[in-house]
Design a protein around this motif. Sequence first.
Motif, mmCIF file in Angstrom:
data_model
loop_
_atom_site.group_PDB
_atom_site.id
_atom_site.type_symbol
_atom_site.label_atom_id
_atom_site.label_comp_id
_atom_site.label_asym_id
_atom_site.label_seq_id
_atom_site.Cartn_x
_atom_site.Cartn_y
_atom_site.Cartn_z
ATOM 1 N N ALA A 25 -12.676 19.893 -28.092
ATOM 2 C CA ALA A 25 -11.997 18.597 -27.968
ATOM 3 C C ALA A 25 -11.830 18.221 -26.501
ATOM 4 O O ALA A 25 -11.973 17.050 -26.125
ATOM 5 C CB ALA A 25 -10.641 18.649 -28.667
ATOM 6 N N GLY A 26 -11.523 19.223 -25.667
ATOM 7 C CA GLY A 26 -11.388 18.962 -24.239
ATOM 8 C C GLY A 26 -12.691 18.514 -23.611
ATOM 9 O O GLY A 26 -12.712 17.641 -22.729
ATOM 10 N N SER A 27 -13.787 19.092 -24.061
ATOM 11 C CA SER A 27 -15.092 18.666 -23.570
ATOM 12 C C SER A 27 -15.343 17.208 -23.911
ATOM 13 O O SER A 27 -15.819 16.429 -23.082
ATOM 14 C CB SER A 27 -16.191 19.544 -24.172
ATOM 15 N N ASP A 28 -14.998 16.820 -25.150
ATOM 16 C CA ASP A 28 -15.155 15.417 -25.546
ATOM 17 C C ASP A 28 -14.304 14.515 -24.660
ATOM 18 O O ASP A 28 -14.753 13.451 -24.216
ATOM 19 C CB ASP A 28 -14.754 15.238 -27.010
ATOM 20 N N ALA A 29 -13.072 14.940 -24.397
ATOM 21 C CA ALA A 29 -12.169 14.138 -23.573
ATOM 22 C C ALA A 29 -12.632 14.054 -22.122
ATOM 23 O O ALA A 29 -12.284 13.106 -21.400
ATOM 24 C CB ALA A 29 -10.754 14.719 -23.628
ATOM 25 N N ALA A 30 -13.422 15.032 -21.692
ATOM 26 C CA ALA A 30 -13.930 15.057 -20.324
ATOM 27 C C ALA A 30 -15.372 14.553 -20.242
ATOM 28 O O ALA A 30 -16.079 14.817 -19.265
ATOM 29 C CB ALA A 30 -13.833 16.469 -19.758
ATOM 30 N N GLY A 31 -15.807 13.858 -21.284
ATOM 31 C CA GLY A 31 -17.141 13.275 -21.256
ATOM 32 C C GLY A 31 -18.269 14.259 -21.476
ATOM 33 O O GLY A 31 -19.371 14.079 -20.949
ATOM 34 N N GLY A 32 -17.991 15.321 -22.225
ATOM 35 C CA GLY A 32 -19.040 16.304 -22.525
ATOM 36 C C GLY A 32 -19.305 17.287 -21.410
ATOM 37 O O GLY A 32 -20.403 17.838 -21.309
ATOM 38 N N ALA A 33 -18.274 17.548 -20.587
ATOM 39 C CA ALA A 33 -18.466 18.387 -19.401
ATOM 40 C C ALA A 33 -18.453 19.880 -19.691
ATOM 41 O O ALA A 33 -18.677 20.681 -18.785
ATOM 42 C CB ALA A 33 -17.390 18.054 -18.365
ATOM 43 N N MET A 34 -18.195 20.267 -20.934
ATOM 44 C CA MET A 34 -18.082 21.689 -21.256
ATOM 45 C C MET A 34 -18.823 21.992 -22.552
ATOM 46 O O MET A 34 -18.650 21.297 -23.552
ATOM 47 C CB MET A 34 -16.601 22.077 -21.393
ATOM 48 N N ALA A 35 -19.650 23.029 -22.537
ATOM 49 C CA ALA A 35 -20.310 23.508 -23.749
ATOM 50 C C ALA A 35 -19.585 24.758 -24.220
ATOM 51 O O ALA A 35 -19.195 25.599 -23.402
ATOM 52 C CB ALA A 35 -21.776 23.823 -23.470
ATOM 53 N N VAL A 36 -19.383 24.888 -25.529
ATOM 54 C CA VAL A 36 -18.691 26.042 -26.093
ATOM 55 C C VAL A 36 -19.616 26.704 -27.103
ATOM 56 O O VAL A 36 -20.116 26.051 -28.024
ATOM 57 C CB VAL A 36 -17.370 25.628 -26.774
ATOM 58 N N GLU A 37 -19.831 27.991 -26.942
ATOM 59 C CA GLU A 37 -20.805 28.701 -27.766
ATOM 60 C C GLU A 37 -20.227 30.017 -28.265
ATOM 61 O O GLU A 37 -19.512 30.707 -27.521
ATOM 62 C CB GLU A 37 -22.074 28.975 -26.945
ATOM 63 N N LEU A 38 -20.528 30.370 -29.512
ATOM 64 C CA LEU A 38 -20.174 31.679 -30.039
ATOM 65 C C LEU A 38 -21.329 32.636 -29.763
ATOM 66 O O LEU A 38 -22.486 32.331 -30.074
ATOM 67 C CB LEU A 38 -19.911 31.604 -31.545
#
Length: 218
Positions: A25-38
């Motif tokens: 959700a934070g990545s979305d709020a920051a314009g896609g600035a973070m990728a999260v991977e398992l």
Amino acid sequence: MLVQIVLFDGFDPLDVVAPFEVLAAGSDAAGGAMAVELVHADGPGEVVSGTRGLTLRATGRLDPDRPGYVVVPGASGPTIGDPDQGVLTIPVLLARFAESAARPLLRAALHNPEVTVAAVCGGSLALAMAGLIEGRHAVTHRLGMDVLDATGVRAVPARVVDDGDLVSAGGVTSGLDLGLHILEREFGPRVANAVETLFEYERRGIVWRAAGRTPVTI
């Protein structure tokens, strides 16, 4: 920026899903600035948690050379029982993880100046059992604080402990607080607050850092 959340046999699902959702959700709020991977030490595949056989899929291999964050969850299972009788207690699961193929990868991540290692609940115990965070400040679930201290880690009774390139959070639900703290570290308080508001969740406690005045005993 990449966040790799590490799966292992017997992991606690909430330790994984809570930071995953907050950071996504934070990545979305920051314009896609973070990728999260398992991820998993052995690469992509299904990994069984310690809660009723719930399974999540790792989509990649843990890579300590990629800049960003590596998040280590704790384990889920009984707290007492005889391993000789086949009871996989949380300490046994964490000890197995600490001696697994993840150990050298986590060591490399901790030595990479472009990586911050974060731990939720028993994740910091796993790092401690692996001999990777001796002398560092960290927190874990309240039931494991004595064990953390016994490994040479400076156990701090706080919700979130920020020790620079090592960040840790206490009990199971503290994965939410850890995720929000990471967002504030990377993108500032407005992004973190936006996610906090979206999730209708208020962070608990003050983030502890080795800074400021030393408290006087009163």
